[in-house]
Scaffold this motif. Structure first.
Motif, PDB file in Angstrom:
ATOM      1  N   LYS A  86       0.852  -1.193   0.000  1.00  0.00           N
ATOM      2  CA  LYS A  86       0.000   0.000   0.000  1.00  0.00           C
ATOM      3  C   LYS A  86       0.883   1.236   0.000  1.00  0.00           C
ATOM      4  CE  LYS A  86      -3.651  -2.123   2.715  1.00  0.00           C
ATOM      5  NZ  LYS A  86      -4.439  -2.054   3.937  1.00  0.00           N
TER       6      LYS A  86
ATOM      7  N   ASN B 298       3.994   7.356   1.941  1.00  0.00           N
ATOM      8  CA  ASN B 298       4.112   6.378   3.013  1.00  0.00           C
ATOM      9  C   ASN B 298       3.800   5.023   2.398  1.00  0.00           C
ATOM     10  OD1 ASN B 298       4.638   8.165   5.228  1.00  0.00           O
ATOM     11  ND2 ASN B 298       2.509   8.797   5.099  1.00  0.00           N
ATOM     12  N   ILE B 299       4.651   4.051   2.660  1.00  0.00           N
ATOM     13  CA  ILE B 299       4.445   2.712   2.115  1.00  0.00           C
ATOM     14  C   ILE B 299       4.352   1.706   3.253  1.00  0.00           C
ATOM     15  CG2 ILE B 299       5.568   3.184  -0.093  1.00  0.00           C
ATOM     16  CD1 ILE B 299       8.083   1.782   1.020  1.00  0.00           C
ATOM     17  N   SER B 300       3.630   0.641   3.002  1.00  0.00           N
ATOM     18  CA  SER B 300       3.558  -0.457   3.962  1.00  0.00           C
ATOM     19  C   SER B 300       3.297  -1.746   3.197  1.00  0.00           C
ATOM     20  CB  SER B 300       2.468  -0.214   5.005  1.00  0.00           C
ATOM     21  OG  SER B 300       1.201  -0.222   4.408  1.00  0.00           O
TER      22      SER B 300
ATOM     23  N   ARG C 208       5.324  -7.033   9.165  1.00  0.00           N
ATOM     24  CA  ARG C 208       4.826  -5.771   8.602  1.00  0.00           C
ATOM     25  C   ARG C 208       5.983  -4.772   8.535  1.00  0.00           C
ATOM     26  NH1 ARG C 208       0.180  -2.927   7.620  1.00  0.00           N
ATOM     27  NH2 ARG C 208       0.293  -0.704   8.063  1.00  0.00           N
TER      28      ARG C 208
ATOM     29  N   ASN D 292       7.080  -0.786   7.332  1.00  0.00           N
ATOM     30  CA  ASN D 292       6.620   0.573   7.029  1.00  0.00           C
ATOM     31  C   ASN D 292       7.812   1.420   6.639  1.00  0.00           C
ATOM     32  OD1 ASN D 292       3.866   0.235   7.885  1.00  0.00           O
ATOM     33  ND2 ASN D 292       4.666   0.170   9.973  1.00  0.00           N
ATOM     34  N   GLY D 293       7.546   2.388   5.772  1.00  0.00           N
ATOM     35  CA  GLY D 293       8.618   3.297   5.401  1.00  0.00           C
ATOM     36  C   GLY D 293       8.105   4.488   4.627  1.00  0.00           C
ATOM     37  N   GLU D 294       9.033   5.336   4.234  1.00  0.00           N
ATOM     38  CA  GLU D 294       8.739   6.510   3.415  1.00  0.00           C
ATOM     39  C   GLU D 294       9.504   6.362   2.109  1.00  0.00           C
ATOM     40  OE1 GLU D 294      10.054   9.918   5.548  1.00  0.00           O
ATOM     41  OE2 GLU D 294       8.510   9.736   7.083  1.00  0.00           O
TER      42      GLU D 294
ATOM     43  N   TRP E 142      13.160   3.678   6.384  1.00  0.00           N
ATOM     44  CA  TRP E 142      12.352   2.648   7.050  1.00  0.00           C
ATOM     45  C   TRP E 142      11.838   3.178   8.371  1.00  0.00           C
ATOM     46  CZ3 TRP E 142      11.234  -0.671   3.572  1.00  0.00           C
ATOM     47  CH2 TRP E 142      12.166  -1.043   2.613  1.00  0.00           C
ATOM     48  N   ARG E 143      10.545   3.009   8.635  1.00  0.00           N
ATOM     49  CA  ARG E 143       9.919   3.388   9.900  1.00  0.00           C
ATOM     50  C   ARG E 143       9.805   2.187  10.827  1.00  0.00           C
ATOM     51  NH1 ARG E 143      11.093   8.296  10.409  1.00  0.00           N
ATOM     52  NH2 ARG E 143      10.401   9.583   8.687  1.00  0.00           N
ATOM     53  N   SER E 144      10.073   1.025  10.319  1.00  0.00           N
ATOM     54  CA  SER E 144      10.111  -0.199  11.109  1.00  0.00           C
ATOM     55  C   SER E 144      11.498  -0.805  10.892  1.00  0.00           C
ATOM     56  CB  SER E 144       9.011  -1.161  10.645  1.00  0.00           C
ATOM     57  OG  SER E 144       9.205  -1.490   9.283  1.00  0.00           O
TER      58      SER E 144
END
Length: 67
Positions: free
Chosen positions: A6, A20-22, A29, A31-33, A42-44
């Motif tokens: 997504k 924003n991607i996931s 899971r 997550n990132g930008e 990466w947000r994760s």
């Protein structure tokens, strides 16, 4: 293989780039930008096969966003 990929714009003004991607990868899971220059923050935790994943994400973004 990425599952349930997504993306959505970071800003309400769609003229400003950035998404924003996931997605799920190996039941985790992620997550990132995604930035217009192709860089990913990466947000994760970064995925295990980070370089292969980046290639897949670039292809998906080219297809969905830049087409």
């Amino acid at each position: 293989m990425l599952q349930h990929f997504k993306f959505k714009p970071m800003f309400e003004n769609h003229q400003l780039p950035g998404w924003n991607i996931s997605f799920f990868y190996k039941n985790e899971r992620i997550n990132g930008e995604y930035h217009p220059d192709g860089s990913i923050v990466w947000r994760s935790n970064p995925p295990q096969d980070e370089e292969a994943i980046k290639t897949m994400i670039h292809e998906l973004m080219l297809y969905h966003v830049y087409d």
